[in-house]
Design an enzyme around this catalytic site. Structure first.
Site, PDB file in Angstrom:
ATOM      1  N   LYS A 194     -27.648  -9.403  18.532  1.00 21.16           N
ATOM      2  CA  LYS A 194     -27.289  -8.019  18.245  1.00 21.16           C
ATOM      3  C   LYS A 194     -28.009  -7.636  16.960  1.00 21.16           C
ATOM      4  O   LYS A 194     -27.842  -8.285  15.926  1.00 21.16           O
ATOM      5  CB  LYS A 194     -25.778  -7.900  18.078  1.00 21.16           C
ATOM      6  CG  LYS A 194     -25.342  -6.512  17.630  1.00 21.16           C
ATOM      7  CD  LYS A 194     -23.844  -6.358  17.621  1.00 21.16           C
ATOM      8  CE  LYS A 194     -23.444  -5.018  17.053  1.00 21.16           C
ATOM      9  NZ  LYS A 194     -21.996  -4.829  17.029  1.00 21.16           N
ATOM     10  N   LYS A 247     -28.642  -6.743  22.626  1.00 21.23           N
ATOM     11  CA  LYS A 247     -28.252  -5.376  22.274  1.00 21.23           C
ATOM     12  C   LYS A 247     -29.049  -4.903  21.075  1.00 21.23           C
ATOM     13  O   LYS A 247     -29.132  -5.646  20.098  1.00 21.23           O
ATOM     14  CB  LYS A 247     -26.760  -5.382  21.936  1.00 21.23           C
ATOM     15  CG  LYS A 247     -26.226  -4.066  21.455  1.00 21.23           C
ATOM     16  CD  LYS A 247     -24.806  -4.222  20.998  1.00 21.23           C
ATOM     17  CE  LYS A 247     -24.365  -2.939  20.341  1.00 21.23           C
ATOM     18  NZ  LYS A 247     -23.095  -3.063  19.701  1.00 21.23           N
TER      19      LYS A 247
HETATM   20  C1  PBG Z   1     -18.756  -3.103  16.942  1.00 22.77           C
HETATM   21  C2  PBG Z   1     -19.713  -2.531  17.897  1.00 22.77           C
HETATM   22  C3  PBG Z   1     -20.715  -1.569  17.683  1.00 22.77           C
HETATM   23  C4  PBG Z   1     -21.274  -1.312  18.931  1.00 22.77           C
HETATM   24  C5  PBG Z   1     -20.640  -2.121  19.843  1.00 22.77           C
HETATM   25  N1  PBG Z   1     -19.687  -2.880  19.184  1.00 22.77           N
HETATM   26  C6  PBG Z   1     -21.100  -0.848  16.461  1.00 22.77           C
HETATM   27  C7  PBG Z   1     -21.846  -1.507  15.380  1.00 22.77           C
HETATM   28  O1  PBG Z   1     -22.150  -2.696  15.416  1.00 22.77           O
HETATM   29  O2  PBG Z   1     -22.093  -0.815  14.405  1.00 22.77           O
HETATM   30  C8  PBG Z   1     -22.355  -0.308  19.194  1.00 22.77           C
HETATM   31  C9  PBG Z   1     -22.322   0.290  20.544  1.00 22.77           C
HETATM   32  C10 PBG Z   1     -23.139   1.503  20.727  1.00 22.77           C
HETATM   33  O3  PBG Z   1     -23.885   1.961  19.844  1.00 22.77           O
HETATM   34  O4  PBG Z   1     -23.044   2.049  21.835  1.00 22.77           O
HETATM   35  N2  PBG Z   1     -19.301  -3.887  15.964  1.00 22.77           N
END
Ligand code: PBG
Length: 327
Positions: A194, A247
């Site tokens: 991520k 992601k």
């Molecule tokens: C929680 C999380 C996030 C997303 C999914 N889980 C936000 C982040 O990491 O700031 C992002 C999902 C999206 O942008 O659709 N940490």
């Protein structure tokens, strides 16, 4: 002209093109991310994500039923609590917002597969994804909270948990917690690679989870790196992850492919809020055709090697698949 190979031969009719198509998709691999909020009779549009809403628990049924009827495989729930604190205790409260959401979803729509996003940023007053030590997130202290959050989501009805915090060792910590509480059969889908991405901007408005200071770059990955992403993937496999997620999706197809080639586990890709909003706003301006772009983005993610596609367009994609517009 004497040409032996003419690739155009196989493109000469719609029927033939469909016959030789290399990427086949299935509605059951679609997962829809959904926001649940406190209050009653709330269905409030998210300004940064046209067509997406925050639902109060009593309003979830309508959306869940729509998704199930469309053939979408599962839903990933995100809770938006009324109160936040320094340690994000609302994330594992028995009557926490996401726990109430899971109970409701299980009751009204048992055929949908339910996934819990395990993180703290929606629940902490500072908006970071863990317990702070000074201005940094304390990795090892955060693991205890994450394991508690995962357990509480599963106890409330989540069929699977998906840690999105990017702490080191969290998959192992969650596995141990679930196993020691009898949930040996509950899978973990790890947000393994991520990235610290500007594509999450609209989500942070939706979930009110932007960090109050600094950024997430000391835990989410630097988007310049691919070897490190594969290392994160392999570490999560080693800690017992059942599904590996990459992601964002759209600009990260190379990593979806490399992960698909490197491991045997199912691979998921999350097409995030920024991808959604870019399509929505550009289509609304009349500059591109929404349905065509949504199909192309999805087909390309599957072609890159994803098995599971997490997207705010899940319901629309299920329909496009029925219509034969992709896959
Ligand atoms: C929680 C999380 C996030 C997303 C999914 N889980 C936000 C982040 O990491 O700031 C992002 C999902 C999206 O942008 O659709 N940490």
């Amino acid at each position: 002209m004497d040409l032996r190979y003419r690739p155009r031969r196989l493109r000469s009719s719609a029927r033939l093109r469909k016959m030789v198509r290399e990427t086949r998709v299935d509605k059951s691999s679609l997962i829809y991310p959904m926001f649940v909020t406190e209050g009653t009779n709330v269905k409030e549009e998210i300004p940064s994500m046209a067509g997406q809403y925050r639902y109060s628990v009593d309003r979830m049924e309508e959306k869940l039923t729509e998704l199930a009827e469309a053939g979408v495989g599962g839903v990933m729930l995100f809770g938006i609590p009324d109160h936040k604190d320094e340690i994000g205790s609302g994330a594992y409260a028995e009557d926490g917002i996401v726990q109430k959401g899971f109970r409701k979803a299980k009751e009204v729509c048992p055929e949908l597969y339910l996934i819990g996003d395990v993180c703290m940023c929606e629940y902490t007053s500072h908006g970071h994804c863990g317990i702070l030590h000074g201005h940094d997130v304390d990795n090892d202290k955060t693991l205890d909270s994450l394991a508690k959050i995962a357990l509480s989501q599963v106890q409330a009805g989540a069929d699977m948990v998906a840690p999105s915090d990017m702490m080191d060792g969290r998959v192992g910590a969650i596995r141990e917690m679930l196993d020691s509480n009898g949930f040996t059969n509950t899978p973990i889908m790890a947000y393994s690679a991520k990235f610290a991405s500007a594509f999450y901007g609209p989500f942070r408005d939706a979930a009110d989870s932007a960090p109050a200071f600094g950024d997430r770059r000391s835990y989410q990955m630097d988007f310049h790196n691919r070897r490190e992403a594969l290392r994160e993937v392999l570490l999560d496999v080693d800690e017992g992850a059942d599904i590996i997620m990459i992601k964002p999706a759209m600009a990260y197809g190379d990593l979806i492919r490399e992960t698909r080639d490197a491991i045997d586990l199912p691979v998921a890709a999350y097409s995030v809020s920024g991808e959604y909003s870019m399509v929505k706003t550009t289509a609304a301006a009349g500059f591109l055709d929404e349905a065509s772009i949504v199909c192309e983005m999805a087909a390309c993610a599957y072609r890159a090697g994803t098995d599971i596609y997490i997207t705010y367009f899940a319901k629309e994609l299920a329909r496009y698949m029925d219509e034969g517009r992709l896959g």
